[in-house]
Design an enzyme around this catalytic site. Structure first.
Site, PDB file in Angstrom:
ATOM      1  CB  SER A  86      -0.888   0.005   1.255  1.00 52.48           C
ATOM      2  OG  SER A  86      -1.503   1.258   1.451  1.00 52.48           O
ATOM      3  CE1 TYR A 142      -4.506  -1.956   5.071  1.00 54.77           C
ATOM      4  CE2 TYR A 142      -3.521   0.154   4.467  1.00 54.77           C
ATOM      5  CZ  TYR A 142      -4.049  -1.075   4.103  1.00 54.77           C
ATOM      6  OH  TYR A 142      -4.096  -1.432   2.775  1.00 54.77           O
TER       7      TYR A 142
END
Length: 314
Positions: free
Chosen positions: A151, A164
């Protein structure tokens, strides 16, 4: 099942069907995973698409897409997947493993319960490592490839995204080590760093953040509610113009099959912009830019001044 997306059909026209080889895609029930499975099937691969429920299996089953029950935190599921590959009736090799499964639960570091920190690491990191450990012997035999879906959060940790982003930073580090460990064995390791992609997980993450915020103490509400509201508003606005999942899946399929891949690929214009900024700007300047962005979304997100103590200077 409905026809593959236009990008997948375009890949099929450009890449006539090859002899079948196996590909594993985890987290293939929807979003990026489903689109990647469709794009790889369009390229002629037999895709073992990881899903968790019978209804998800029914939704993804299609020509050259075979759903397999795969919760990557369940060792028995991973063992069954390895047996499925070893006992393939057509003796097809495993060419590519796409580690895509993931969850996203966002809240400030102080607020997010440790159980939710651990849950995200179990899925977003340890589950992928377990799958890699089980399937590496097959990939060595085929001189295959591992594609880890990271990501933009694996390089730039935005406020409220600490847990995250932490899982993705860790996945990036593990991918670097793994690439250097297995390159001599003929196995390639590639990282894909998506920015904003329109998926169900991304759409749900804002609601989850607001639910967690509603359960915060009054003191945490005072400290963080403005920041959370600004973050959710920013992400929601961005998702309206984010990359469609079908385009993301088509690019991942190209990365998975290109003859000489790079070590990393960004996915989306925001990732291509933010990742270099995070790498080369001084940390304090990056902090200031992010703070300005959040204040523009919600003036309440400005930091609350600390109360003066009796001995503080006037």
């Amino acid at each position: 099942m409905s026809r593959p997306p236009k990008d997948a059909r375009k890949d099929q026209r450009k890449n006539p069907r090859k002899p079948d080889e196996l590909v594993v895609v985890s987290g293939a029930s929807s979003g990026i995973g489903a689109a990647t499975a469709q794009a790889l099937a369009a390229r002629g691969y037999h895709v073992l698409a990881g899903v968790r429920t019978d209804s998800e299996a029914d939704a993804v089953r299609a020509d050259r897409i075979e759903p397999v029950t795969l919760d990557i935190t369940v060792p028995e599921h991973i063992e069954a997947l390895a047996r499925r590959i070893a006992d393939d009736p057509e003796r097809r090799v495993l060419r590519v493993l796409v580690n895509n499964a993931g969850i996203e639960i966002n809240a400030p570091v102080e607020v997010l319960p440790l159980a939710l920190w651990r849950e995200q690491f179990e899925v977003n990191l340890f589950g992928h490592i377990a799958v890699i450990q089980a399937l590496l012997p097959f990939l060595r035999r085929s001189r295959g490839r591992i594609v880890n879906i990271s990501s933009v959060g694996g390089v730039a940790a935005l406020p409220v995204f600490g847990a995250y982003a932490g899982t993705k930073f860790a996945l990036e580090a593990a991918s670097d080590s793994l690439r250097r460990e297995v390159s001599a064995h003929g196995v390639q390791v590639v990282v894909v760093q998506p920015g904003g992609v329109r998926t169900e997980m991304a759409a749900r993450s804002g609601d989850v953040s607001l639910e967690l915020a509603a359960a915060m103490s009054a003191e945490h509400q005072r400290l963080y509610s403005g920041l959370i509201d600004a973050t959710v508003a920013s992400n929601s606005a961005f998702l309206e113009r984010a990359l469609p999942a079908a385009k993301a899946g088509a690019k991942i399929a190209r990365v998975a099959t290109t003859p000489r891949p790079r070590a990393r690929y960004t996915l989306g214009t925001d990732a291509a912009f933010i990742i270099p900024l995070a790498r080369f700007l001084p940390a304090r300047l990056m902090d200031a830019l992010l703070a300005m962005s959040h204040r523009s979304r919600n003036p309440k997100s400005a930091p609350t001044p600390a109360p003066e103590s009796a001995g503080s200077p006037s």
